[in-house]
Design an enzyme around this catalytic site. Structure first.
Site, PDB file in Angstrom:
ATOM      1  N   TYR A 182      -2.155   0.336  10.440  1.00  0.00           N
ATOM      2  CA  TYR A 182      -2.108  -0.089   9.040  1.00  0.00           C
ATOM      3  C   TYR A 182      -0.795   0.348   8.373  1.00  0.00           C
ATOM      4  O   TYR A 182      -0.144  -0.438   7.678  1.00  0.00           O
ATOM      5  CB  TYR A 182      -3.317   0.486   8.309  1.00  0.00           C
ATOM      6  N   SER A 195       0.868  -1.185   0.000  1.00  0.00           N
ATOM      7  CA  SER A 195       0.000   0.000   0.000  1.00  0.00           C
ATOM      8  C   SER A 195       0.901   1.230   0.000  1.00  0.00           C
ATOM      9  O   SER A 195       2.055   1.163   0.453  1.00  0.00           O
ATOM     10  CB  SER A 195      -0.850  -0.025   1.277  1.00  0.00           C
TER      11      SER A 195
END
Ligand code: NAP
Length: 253
Positions: free
Chosen positions: A156, A143
């Protein structure tokens, strides 16, 4: 459309979103695929649909935070399909989104167990058969959060930075032994995860209009593309699907 005839793939988090799209792209390209996720009904339904369309797919209930489950998924690929050529470490979560000062330590544990240890479990379980074969491709779903910081996403961002580090370390250890390890940073994708992000309302990503997200099918195709020799350009690093050149090479634009 890429040619993966005769290859065997294992995709974690295959019950929906990017994982399901990867399964559909890989099977369309001729690979046999093992679908692994916790939602057994969903992976069995998707596997059945693929078999009905003439492809080959198997489903196994798997929680990637448990090493034994991941090892069992690799064993299924070997026992039913004879080998393991492609592993897509895709399973991941972002909930609950929370600022650091209100975050719960037990929630942090859960995200690290799935997003980081889940990827380690995949690498660890797949490496032995791939070393024996002297070949294999492992794609870790990364990501922009691996290198960027966003409010409410400390769990995250930290987990995806760790995944990028695992990609680098595994490449360092295994490249010369024929195992190709790379990451894919997909950009924002229209999946359940973006619905959860929008509902959190906590940072600029949650304010994006859903129309800007790319379809999961694009990511599935990019995964199938990375599994070909084209992926050699990204060994030990993240390939970004925001890159127009990558989108063109995959055939998306
Ligand atoms: P999603 O639609 O929420 O799907 C997440 C998948 O992960 C589901 O199949 C889920 O299956 C699986 N999963 C979650 N916990 C699991 C566990 N403990 N064991 C096994 N499977 C588990 O999200 P997505 O967008 O497709 O996300 C897939 C990957 O892409 C994630 O790694 C995510 O971080 C990454 N990503 C997404 C975006 C985006 O914009 N959507 C952007 C960058 C990166 P079960 O619940 O059935 O287990």
């Amino acid at each position: 459309m890429f040619d993966h005839s005769g290859k065997v793939a294992l995709v974690t988090g295959a019950s929906r979103g990017i994982g399901e799209a990867a399964v559909r792209s890989l099977t369309k390209s001729g690979a046999s695929v093992v679908l692994a996720a916790r939602s057994t009904t969903d992976i069995e339904r998707i596997a059945q649909e693929i078999c009905d369309e003439g492809g080959h797919a198997e489903a196994i209930s798997c929680d990637v935070s448990k090493y034994d489950d991941v090892e069992a998924a690799v064993s299924l690929a070997l026992s039913r399909l004879g080998r393991l050529d492609i592993l897509v470490n895709n399973a991941g979560v972002i909930e609950p989104v929370s600022r650091l000062e209100t975050s719960k330590p037990s929630d942090w544990d859960k995200v690290i167990d799935i997003n980081v240890k889940g990827v380690y479990h995949g690498l660890r379980a797949a490496v032995e058969p791939m070393l024996k074969q002297k070949s294999g491709t492992i794609i870790n779903i990364s990501s922009g959060a691996a290198t960027g910081a966003l409010e409410g996403w400390s769990h995250y961002c930290a987990s995806k930075a760790a995944v990028l580090s695992l990609t680098r370390c595994a490449d360092k250890e295994w490249r010369e032994k024929g195992i190709r390890v790379m990451g894919l940073s997909p950009g924002t994708v229209a999946t359940e995860m973006q619905v959860q992000i929008k509902a959190s309302g906590i940072n600029p990503v949650s304010q994006l209009d859903p129309s800007v997200h790319i379809p999961a099918g694009w990511v599935g195709e990019a995964i199938s593309w990375l599994a070909t020799e084209a992926g050699d350009a990204y060994l030990g690093t993240d390939c970004s699907l925001r890159d127009e050149g990558v989108r063109k090479a995959v055939g998306l634009i």
